[in-house]
Design a protein around this motif. Structure first.
Motif, mmCIF file in Angstrom:
data_model
loop_
_atom_site.group_PDB
_atom_site.id
_atom_site.type_symbol
_atom_site.label_atom_id
_atom_site.label_comp_id
_atom_site.label_asym_id
_atom_site.label_seq_id
_atom_site.Cartn_x
_atom_site.Cartn_y
_atom_site.Cartn_z
ATOM 1 N N PHE A 513 -7.123 -0.005 -4.179
ATOM 2 C CA PHE A 513 -6.029 -0.024 -3.216
ATOM 3 C C PHE A 513 -6.064 -1.296 -2.368
ATOM 4 O O PHE A 513 -5.808 -1.257 -1.165
ATOM 5 C CB PHE A 513 -6.106 1.210 -2.311
ATOM 6 C CG PHE A 513 -6.271 2.502 -3.059
ATOM 7 C CD1 PHE A 513 -5.206 3.061 -3.753
ATOM 8 C CD2 PHE A 513 -7.494 3.151 -3.095
ATOM 9 C CE1 PHE A 513 -5.357 4.252 -4.447
ATOM 10 C CE2 PHE A 513 -7.656 4.343 -3.791
ATOM 11 C CZ PHE A 513 -6.583 4.892 -4.469
ATOM 12 N N SER A 514 -6.371 -2.417 -3.013
ATOM 13 C CA SER A 514 -6.549 -3.666 -2.266
ATOM 14 C C SER A 514 -5.275 -4.107 -1.550
ATOM 15 O O SER A 514 -5.304 -4.497 -0.374
ATOM 16 C CB SER A 514 -7.019 -4.779 -3.214
ATOM 17 O OG SER A 514 -8.275 -4.459 -3.759
ATOM 18 N N SER A 515 -4.145 -4.055 -2.224
ATOM 19 C CA SER A 515 -2.901 -4.511 -1.598
ATOM 20 C C SER A 515 -2.485 -3.581 -0.465
ATOM 21 O O SER A 515 -1.984 -4.031 0.577
ATOM 22 C CB SER A 515 -1.786 -4.602 -2.649
ATOM 23 O OG SER A 515 -1.573 -3.336 -3.267
ATOM 24 N N GLU A 516 -2.689 -2.273 -0.657
ATOM 25 C CA GLU A 516 -2.323 -1.307 0.377
ATOM 26 C C GLU A 516 -3.186 -1.490 1.629
ATOM 27 O O GLU A 516 -2.685 -1.449 2.759
ATOM 28 C CB GLU A 516 -2.469 0.120 -0.150
ATOM 29 C CG GLU A 516 -1.487 0.492 -1.253
ATOM 30 C CD GLU A 516 -1.930 0.037 -2.637
ATOM 31 O OE1 GLU A 516 -2.984 -0.649 -2.730
ATOM 32 O OE2 GLU A 516 -1.247 0.348 -3.625
ATOM 33 N N VAL A 517 -4.495 -1.696 1.415
ATOM 34 C CA VAL A 517 -5.393 -1.932 2.543
ATOM 35 C C VAL A 517 -5.033 -3.235 3.246
ATOM 36 O O VAL A 517 -5.090 -3.338 4.484
ATOM 37 C CB VAL A 517 -6.858 -1.952 2.068
ATOM 38 C CG1 VAL A 517 -7.778 -2.468 3.167
ATOM 39 C CG2 VAL A 517 -7.300 -0.565 1.627
ATOM 40 N N LEU A 518 -4.631 -4.230 2.467
ATOM 41 C CA LEU A 518 -4.298 -5.532 3.048
ATOM 42 C C LEU A 518 -3.138 -5.423 4.043
ATOM 43 O O LEU A 518 -3.180 -6.030 5.117
ATOM 44 C CB LEU A 518 -3.955 -6.533 1.944
ATOM 45 C CG LEU A 518 -3.607 -7.950 2.417
ATOM 46 C CD1 LEU A 518 -4.782 -8.564 3.163
ATOM 47 C CD2 LEU A 518 -3.197 -8.830 1.238
ATOM 48 N N ILE A 519 -2.102 -4.642 3.705
ATOM 49 C CA ILE A 519 -0.971 -4.557 4.638
ATOM 50 C C ILE A 519 -1.357 -3.798 5.904
ATOM 51 O O ILE A 519 -0.876 -4.124 6.994
ATOM 52 C CB ILE A 519 0.267 -3.912 3.976
ATOM 53 C CG1 ILE A 519 -0.002 -2.460 3.582
ATOM 54 C CG2 ILE A 519 0.743 -4.722 2.801
ATOM 55 C CD1 ILE A 519 1.253 -1.722 3.164
ATOM 56 N N ILE A 520 -2.253 -2.802 5.767
ATOM 57 C CA ILE A 520 -2.735 -2.108 6.972
ATOM 58 C C ILE A 520 -3.489 -3.083 7.864
ATOM 59 O O ILE A 520 -3.293 -3.123 9.085
ATOM 60 C CB ILE A 520 -3.626 -0.917 6.588
ATOM 61 C CG1 ILE A 520 -2.822 0.151 5.842
ATOM 62 C CG2 ILE A 520 -4.278 -0.305 7.825
ATOM 63 C CD1 ILE A 520 -3.653 1.312 5.324
ATOM 64 N N LEU A 521 -4.350 -3.893 7.249
ATOM 65 C CA LEU A 521 -5.118 -4.871 8.018
ATOM 66 C C LEU A 521 -4.215 -5.898 8.681
ATOM 67 O O LEU A 521 -4.386 -6.227 9.866
ATOM 68 C CB LEU A 521 -6.134 -5.567 7.105
ATOM 69 C CG LEU A 521 -7.326 -4.730 6.661
ATOM 70 C CD1 LEU A 521 -8.169 -5.498 5.651
ATOM 71 C CD2 LEU A 521 -8.178 -4.336 7.860
#
Length: 566
Positions: A513-521
């Motif tokens: 879930f790298s892209s999903e985590v990136l937008i949260i960050l």
């Protein structure tokens, strides 16, 4: 109260309607009983082929059609919204019984995040490992969507509705909004404690950073260990945040001050109507300027077309200010502050009509959240505000607060909590299944559907409350509004993430879930830095928040479907 009960009954009847069996002739020789929603879904299906979807729990309706699944998303989403409402009502009653300390700091934040947590849990709890790996994207979409919604669309909207004129030192001037939509000369201000809440929100993203380390440094093994480490860290952060709320209950105290203001409003409005035996509103609930003008002339004892402090003080005889934690002089000060926009220590007729109208509209908005057609909304507003005030009384002197009919209040609170929890647990799984089915029917990735649609079901009540608070156009209420937003994001980043990580760890799912985590960050860090070190937000800052929402969706799409991150 009767209308609210009927409203809840209609909600339940609406659900049972879906499972009413109807007769449908599928073959010339057989008549089969089936749920009404399946019958309608078959009629909507263009190819006429019978649906082969799997019913949740073996009896809840399902369909493979686009319109059918959209309808079920709306139904299950509404039921999840009602579950969140029941949990909120039950927790407030429990707060009345047990006091704001531990309950307000530990119990209420967890209950507030419970619907999201149960939906995340349901997204990967059932089915095979392969099915869970596919459906868990729904949970990640909800986790990311809730955080992004709160910090972008809701945050920006609160700036717009709460904007006031900014002074020369860029601080907002309470209740003064004459600059229109000037991007630099209007905006909102908050206090230092709100900035502290934003800092706590920034710290809460730490588990998201750690969980990505194996991906960043391309560790071939050890991802499962990092999932466990972040799970433990998330739980510790939830407990730390709860204890912080218990020992530093400034948000609860600030909310109590605001509720006292609402109680003052409702008490005075109720006093006005009862003393003159006339309604201040028209049949449609809008303020009646003529009736308010007559009230002004009644208070203006010397007929100089201005209300002085002593005239207002004399008129408010009979209002029980002691139960609000206010002195009569303090109440007069508050009315003068709200109404006297010209700062001449007198209330002119135009100011009086504008002030009473503003109070009436706020009362109407508060009541209309659950009773849109209430004709006696002032009485409802007064009673509801009294109840809300009682739930938030801070027992600073250590004395036990007397709760009328404590046994019945305890039973009612327990029933609300039980019904809300059961509804959330029961309908989380079918909502996740329906989103997954809708994704398959439309070929739209389930992440994007859950990112956009599901946070609306679980956060709408919180959003309406925040917007009403912000519309007061006061620095104090703006501070409370944004503190609540940051607190909601903090619980998403800790408790809801802990549930998601536990799911991944127990089900042996792959962390992808790298892209999903990136937008949260990105959203949390940008908004966290933006709000942690400043207390004044000109109107142009709302565009920063608004633009982050579509940016998040586009970034996930590009990273996953153009660069193959997922």
């Amino acid at each position: 109260m009767a209308k609210r009960k009927h409203h809840h009954l209609i909600s339940l009847l609406f659900f049972f309607l879906l499972t009413i069996p109807v007769y449908s002739r599928l073959t010339p020789s057989a008549i089969i009983r089936e749920p009404l929603s399946l019958h309608l879904g078959r009629l909507l299906k263009s190819d006429g082929v019978e649906s082969a979807c799997e019913q949740t729990y073996g009896f809840l309706p399902c369909t493979e059609t686009v319109l059918g699944n959209l309808f079920l998303i709306l139904v299950y989403g509404f039921l999840m919204f009602k579950a969140a409402t029941f949990l909120s009502s039950g927790s407030e009653l429990m707060l009345e019984i047990l006091g704001p300390g531990i309950v307000g700091g530990l119990f209420l934040p967890i209950l507030g995040a419970l619907p999201d947590a149960l939906l995340i849990l349901a997204s990967g709890l059932s089915g095979s490992r392969e099915t869970a790996q596919s459906q868990v994207l729904v949970g990640m979409g909800l986790l990311a969507g809730s955080t992004v919604l709160l910090l972008t669309l809701l945050w920006g909207t609160c700036v717009v509705v709460g904007k006031c004129d900014l002074s020369e030192n860029s601080t907002s001037i309470d209740s003064q909004d004459t600059k229109g939509f000037n991007l630099n000369k209007s905006g909102v201000s908050t206090d230092k404690q709100t900035s502290d809440a934003a800092k706590i929100m920034g710290i809460s993203v730490l588990p998201f950073i750690i969980i990505q380390l194996p991906k960043v440094f391309k560790f071939n093994s050890g991802q499962r260990v990092f999932v466990l480490i972040c799970l433990i860290l998330s739980v510790l952060l939830v407990l730390a945040y709860a204890f912080y709320q218990i020992f530093q209950p400034w948000v609860q105290k600030r909310r109590l001050e605001y509720v006292r203001l609402k109680l003052l409003m409702s008490g005075i409005l109720h006093h006005f109507e009862s003393k003159f035996l006339t309604k201040l509103t028209k049949e449609d609930g809008s303020p009646d300027a003529s009736a308010i003008s007559n009230l002004f002339r009644a208070i203006d004892s010397d007929s100089d077309k201005k209300i002085a402090r002593d005239e207002l003080h004399a008129f408010l005889v009979g209002v029980q200010f002691e139960e609000m934690g206010l002195e009569k002089e303090g109440a007069v000060d508050q009315v003068m502050e709200d109404f006297d926009t010209s700062d001449n220590n007198l209330i002119e007729e135009e100011e009086f009509i504008a002030g009473i109208s503003k109070w009436l509209r706020e009362a109407r908005r508060t009541v209309s959240i659950s009773d849109n057609n209430s004709k006696s909304f002032l009485s409802d507003f007064h009673q509801r505000t009294r109840d809300e005030h009682n739930t938030l009384i801070d027992r600073e002197d250590g004395e036990e607060e007397v709760v009328v009919n404590k046994k019945w209040t305890t039973i009612k609170a327990s029933l609300f909590l039980l019904v809300g929890t059961v509804m959330a647990a029961a309908f989380a799984d079918p909502l996740v299944d329906t989103v997954h089915n809708f994704s398959q029917a439309t070929k739209i990735p389930s992440f994007f559907i859950s990112f956009i649609a599901m946070p609306l079901a679980t956060n709408s009540s919180e959003a309406v409350s925040a917007i009403i608070f912000a519309s007061r156009k006061k620095q104090k209420t703006s501070s409370l509004t944004f503190s609540e937003i940051y607190g909601g994001v903090t619980m998403n980043n800790t408790m809801c993430l802990a549930v998601f990580l536990a799911l991944v760890y127990v089900r042996h799912l792959t962390w992808d879930f790298s892209s999903e985590v990136l937008i949260i960050l990105i959203v949390c860090i940008v908004m966290g830095l933006f709000t942690s070190f400043r207390t004044n937000f000109p109107l142009w800052t709302c565009f920063v928040a608004y633009l982050l929402y579509p940016f998040s969706l586009v970034l996930v799409y590009v990273l996953d479907y153009k660069f193959g991150w997922s």
